[in-house]
Design an enzyme around this catalytic site. Structure first.
Site, PDB file in Angstrom:
ATOM      1  N   HIS A  10       2.266  57.298 -20.221  1.00 53.03           N
ATOM      2  CA  HIS A  10       2.367  57.172 -21.680  1.00 53.03           C
ATOM      3  C   HIS A  10       3.627  57.857 -22.196  1.00 53.03           C
ATOM      4  O   HIS A  10       4.226  58.706 -21.525  1.00 53.03           O
ATOM      5  CB  HIS A  10       1.132  57.765 -22.363  1.00 53.03           C
ATOM      6  CG  HIS A  10       0.999  59.247 -22.154  1.00 53.03           C
ATOM      7  ND1 HIS A  10       1.770  60.168 -22.829  1.00 53.03           N
ATOM      8  CD2 HIS A  10       0.192  59.953 -21.335  1.00 53.03           C
ATOM      9  CE1 HIS A  10       1.441  61.387 -22.451  1.00 53.03           C
ATOM     10  NE2 HIS A  10       0.494  61.288 -21.527  1.00 53.03           N
ATOM     11  N   GLU A  92      -6.402  61.368 -17.963  1.00 51.42           N
ATOM     12  CA  GLU A  92      -5.724  62.554 -17.432  1.00 51.42           C
ATOM     13  C   GLU A  92      -6.744  63.478 -16.768  1.00 51.42           C
ATOM     14  O   GLU A  92      -7.940  63.442 -17.076  1.00 51.42           O
ATOM     15  CB  GLU A  92      -4.991  63.298 -18.564  1.00 51.42           C
ATOM     16  CG  GLU A  92      -4.233  64.553 -18.131  1.00 51.42           C
ATOM     17  CD  GLU A  92      -3.152  64.304 -17.079  1.00 51.42           C
ATOM     18  OE1 GLU A  92      -3.493  63.902 -15.940  1.00 51.42           O
ATOM     19  OE2 GLU A  92      -1.967  64.552 -17.380  1.00 51.42           O
TER      20      GLU A  92
END
Length: 197
Positions: A10, A92
């Site tokens: 990202h 994550e």
């Protein structure tokens, strides 16, 4: 595994700019992060143009990855399969009690833990965090499920772990495997190709 995986991180976020661990918490993309996402879309467009297959897109459920995916898809219209799958296994790594803290704040309270390591391997040992073994298990599960070309939009440490798991590297190699913003990592035939603009 013969599937092409295009692994993307990202864009930059407000917290990453501040040196603050996000883990499974979230902060929005910065202007630079949105620009990185659009550049990734253009890079994918250039790389995939003329190909017959339109890769699917799998995205971490966290907001920063979803926003990145939306910006990429806007740039690469028509080159990706229409469906976008939200894939929790691309989230994550969970940093437990450290989420939302800066590295300086963590070092101030957990110096004894951090001082045991020569690299960022201590991130896997966050109190109440996900830990290395659980994170590796979910990454291997995700890798085993891939059977066709796919765009995967994930996060920094998770992407490092994906790359090392794909190559069969040990835990000690994860921290040394840099995954940059704005770069495509193509996992194919047991190798990783770096694609830059």
């Amino acid at each position: 595994m013969s599937a092409d995986i295009y692994l993307l991180r990202h864009g930059e976020t407000e917290w990453s700019q501040d040196g603050r661990l996000q883990g499974q918490l979230d902060s929005p993309l910065t202007d630079s992060g949105r620009r990185q996402a659009r550049q990734l879309g253009a890079l994918l467009t250039a790389h995939l143009a003329g190909g017959e297959l339109r890769p699917g897109c799998q995205v971490s459920p966290l907001g920063r990855a979803q926003e990145t995916a939306n910006l990429i898809r806007a740039e690469a219209q028509g080159l990706l399969a229409p469906e976008q799958i939200t894939e929790p296994r691309l989230s994550e790594i969970g940093f437990g009690d450290w989420e939302g803290l800066t590295f300086d704040e963590i070092e101030a309270d957990w110096a004894d833990l951090i001082d045991q390591y020569d690299d960022l391997g201590w991130l896997f040992d966050a109190p109440n965090g996900e830990g290395y073994e659980r994170a590796l298990a979910r990454i291997r599960s995700w890798l085993d499920d891939q059977s066709g070309p796919v765009i995967a939009i994930s996060h920094g440490l998770t992407s490092q772990l994906i790359c090392c798991a794909y190559l069969g590297e040990p835990r000690s190699a994860v921290a040394g495997f840099t995954v940059e913003h704005g770069v495509i990592y193509r996992l194919r035939d047991g190798e990783i190709e770096t694609i830059r603009g």
